[in-house]
Design an enzyme around this catalytic site. Structure first.
Site, mmCIF file in Angstrom:
data_model
loop_
_atom_site.group_PDB
_atom_site.id
_atom_site.type_symbol
_atom_site.label_atom_id
_atom_site.label_comp_id
_atom_site.label_asym_id
_atom_site.label_seq_id
_atom_site.Cartn_x
_atom_site.Cartn_y
_atom_site.Cartn_z
ATOM 1 C CB CYS A 306 84.073 -16.092 5.212
ATOM 2 S SG CYS A 306 82.432 -15.439 5.444
ATOM 3 C CG HIS A 307 85.100 -22.208 4.523
ATOM 4 N ND1 HIS A 307 83.860 -22.162 5.109
ATOM 5 C CD2 HIS A 307 85.787 -23.181 5.159
ATOM 6 C CE1 HIS A 307 83.787 -23.071 6.054
ATOM 7 N NE2 HIS A 307 84.952 -23.700 6.111
ATOM 8 C CG MET A 343 78.796 -14.906 4.865
ATOM 9 S SD MET A 343 77.724 -13.776 5.763
ATOM 10 C CE MET A 343 78.858 -12.445 6.128
ATOM 11 C CD GLU A 344 81.672 -15.592 -0.089
ATOM 12 O OE1 GLU A 344 80.507 -15.912 0.238
ATOM 13 O OE2 GLU A 344 82.676 -16.068 0.457
ATOM 14 C CG ASP A 358 84.918 7.274 0.060
ATOM 15 O OD1 ASP A 358 85.211 8.097 0.958
ATOM 16 O OD2 ASP A 358 85.695 6.958 -0.866
#
Ligand code: ITT
Length: 388
Positions: A306-307, A343-344, A358
C-alpha cells in the site's frame, strides 16, 4: 474537566445513531397491501410510513400496459410528491384459462368501481364460459422502489396456484377467496396472514428487494450524517457529533472514495451492555470508531504494497442491530491521490471490529467478525463500482 463535555457529546451522538432510520413511503392506497408490506419488510432498516401519515392523498392513473410500468408510475408519483423514497406494488391474478387475464387489469376487472365479491363471481363465470378445464393461475407482484429524484429499482415475485370452484375463507382481500395457494388445498383467504406472508407473490418480491433496501438504508443514513462541505471545513466533529477527519477532497478534481462494511455478531446480552455503555473497558462504540479512523491513516504501515496516501476524509459509523444481534460497521474513506482507498476503508472496518472484540471479549468469547467487504469504490480508472 475540559474533556468531559466532549465525551458526553460523543456518547449522545453514538446513542442517537442507534435510532434514526430513513423514511420509506409505502406508495399504495390499499390498506391490505400496507399491512402485508409492513410485515414483509420488517427489519429492512427503514421507517415505513403510509400515505396518510405523510399527508399524501394522490391516486396516480395506472395507464401502463405492464405491472412494471404501473408500479413505476405509482412509485415515482409518491416519491416526487412527498420528497421521500417510495415503494410501490403493482400486482394481479393471471388465469391460464383466460389467457392470463385479468393480470395487470385485476383491480379494474369487471368494472373499476365493482366490489371484490362481484369481480370474483365474474371471474368464475368467465372461466366457466371459457370451457377450459385447466384452473392453473398465479399471483404476480412487481415492487418498484423510487428515489426522491425519480430513479427506480424493480423486484418481482410470483405465487403459483389454481382457481377454486367456489370462494372459500374470510381472510385476506381481493381474489384471495378463489386462489388455492397452499399445498394442502386451502385458498389464500383460508391462510393466516403469517402463512400467506411466507409464500405469497409479495413475499417473494420483498425477499428479492430486502438486501438492497438494507444497504440503501445505511447509505442514505450515512449521506445524511455527512454535512455539506462548507459547514464542515474547520471541524473534526460532524453535524451528528461523530468523530471524523475533515473532508477537503472537493478542492481537487481527482477525488476517489471507497466504502467498506463488516459486522461483529455477539450475544444479545453483550449488545445490550454495549448500548447501555456498561462494558467495563469503556464506551465501545466511540472507541472503536476512533480506532477505525486511526487505523485507516496507518494502512500503508501495515500492508506492504500500500502506498502512503493523503486521506482527505474518513467517516466510520457503528450501528447496533438488535434483530441480528450485531454491530454493523461502515467506513467511507476519501482521497485525492493516485491510487484507490479501498484498503484504507477495509482496514478501518477491520480495526474497528477488532476493537469491539478486544473490549468485549471478557464477557463474550463467541463474538464473530463477519463479512468484512468492499461495498463501493468511486473514481480512478475503473470508475464507479457498487458491489451491493
Ligand atoms: P394500489 O394501486 O393503491 O397499490 P390496488 O389495490 O389498486 O392498490 P393494484 O393496482 O396493484 O393495487 O391492483 C392489484 C389488484 O390485484 C388488487 O386490487 C387485487 O384485486 C389483486 N391482488 C393483488 N394481490 C392480491 C392478493 O395478495 N390477494 C388478492 N388479490 C390480490
Amino acid at each position: 474537566m475540559g474533556g468531559v463535555p466532549g465525551v458526553t457529546t460523543l456518547r449522545q451522538a453514538v446513542s442517537m445513531q442507534q435510532t434514526p432510520r430513513p423514511s420509506l413511503l409505502l406508495a399504495t392506497n390499499n390498506p391490505h397491501k400496507i399491512a402485508e408490506m409492513r410485515a414483509l419488510l420488517h427489519g429492512c432498516g427503514w421507517d415505513l410510513i403510509t400515505p396518510e401519515q405523510a399527508s399524501i392523498a394522490i391516486e396516480p392513473e395506472e395507464s401502463g400496459d405492464s405491472y412494471a410500468e404501473n408500479a413505476r408510475i405509482k412509485a415515482v408519483a409518491f416519491a416526487s410528491t412527498s420528497g421521500l423514497w417510495a415503494l410501490a406494488d403493482d400486482s394481479g391474478l393471471e388465469v391460464d384459462a383466460l389467457d392470463g387475464a385479468p393480470g395487470v387489469h385485476s383491480a379494474r376487472y369487471a368494472g373499476a368501481g365493482t366490489s371484490h365479491a362481484y369481480k370474483v363471481d365474474a371471474l368464475l363465470a368467465a372461466i366457466a364460459t371459457s370451457g377450459v378445464s385447466n384452473r392453473a393461475a398465479r399471483f404476480r407482484a412487481v415492487f418498484t422502489l423510487a428515489s426522491p429524484d425519480g430513479k427506480t429499482w424493480l423486484a418481482e415475485g410470483v405465487w403459483n396456484g389454481a382457481i377454486a370452484e367456489q370462494p372459500r375463507g374470510i381472510d385476506g382481500f381481493g381474489y384471495d377467496p378463489i386462489f388455492i395457494g397452499s399445498e394442502d388445498g386451502r385458498t389464500a383467504a383460508e391462510l393466516t396472514a403469517a402463512e400467506k406472508n411466507a409464500i405469497s407473490h409479495r413475499a417473494r418480491a420483498a425477499a428479492e428487494l430486502l438486501p438492497a433496501l438494507r444497504s440503501l438504508a445505511r447509505i442514505v443514513m450515512q449521506e445524511a450524517t455527512v454535512p455539506p462541505q462548507d459547514q464542515s471545513q474547520l471541524s473534526h466533529i460532524d453535524a451528528g457529533g461523530q468523530v471524523r477527519m475533515v473532508d477537503v477532497s472537493d478542492k481537487e478534481r481527482t477525488e476517489r472514495y471507497a466504502i467498506a462494511r463488516g459486522r461483529v455478531t455477539m450475544r444479545p446480552e453483550t449488545l445490550m451492555l454495549i448500548e447501555q455503555g456498561s462494558i467495563s473497558k469503556g464506551n465501545v462504540l466511540t472507541t472503536a470508531q476512533i480506532a477505525g479512523i486511526l487505523a485507516a491513516k496507518r494502512t500503508h504501515e501495515l500492508i506492504p504494497m500500500c502506498h502512503p496516501l493523503l486521506l482527505t476524509g474518513i467517516d466510520v459509523s457503528l450501528t447496533p442491530e438488535r434483530e441480528s444481534s450485531c454491530v454493523e460497521i461502515s467506513a467511507r474513506v476519501r482521497t485525492t491521490g493516485q491510487t484507490g482507498v479501498e484498503m484504507e476503508a477495509l482496514t478501518a472496518v477491520s480495526v474497528a471490529a477488532l476493537t469491539i472484540y478486544d473490549m468485549c471479549k471478557a464477557v463474550d468469547r463467541g463474538m464473530r467478525i463477519e463479512d468484512v467487504r468492499l461495498a463501493e469504490k468511486h473514481g480512478g480508472k475503473s470508475g464507479d463500482i457498487v458491489l451491493e
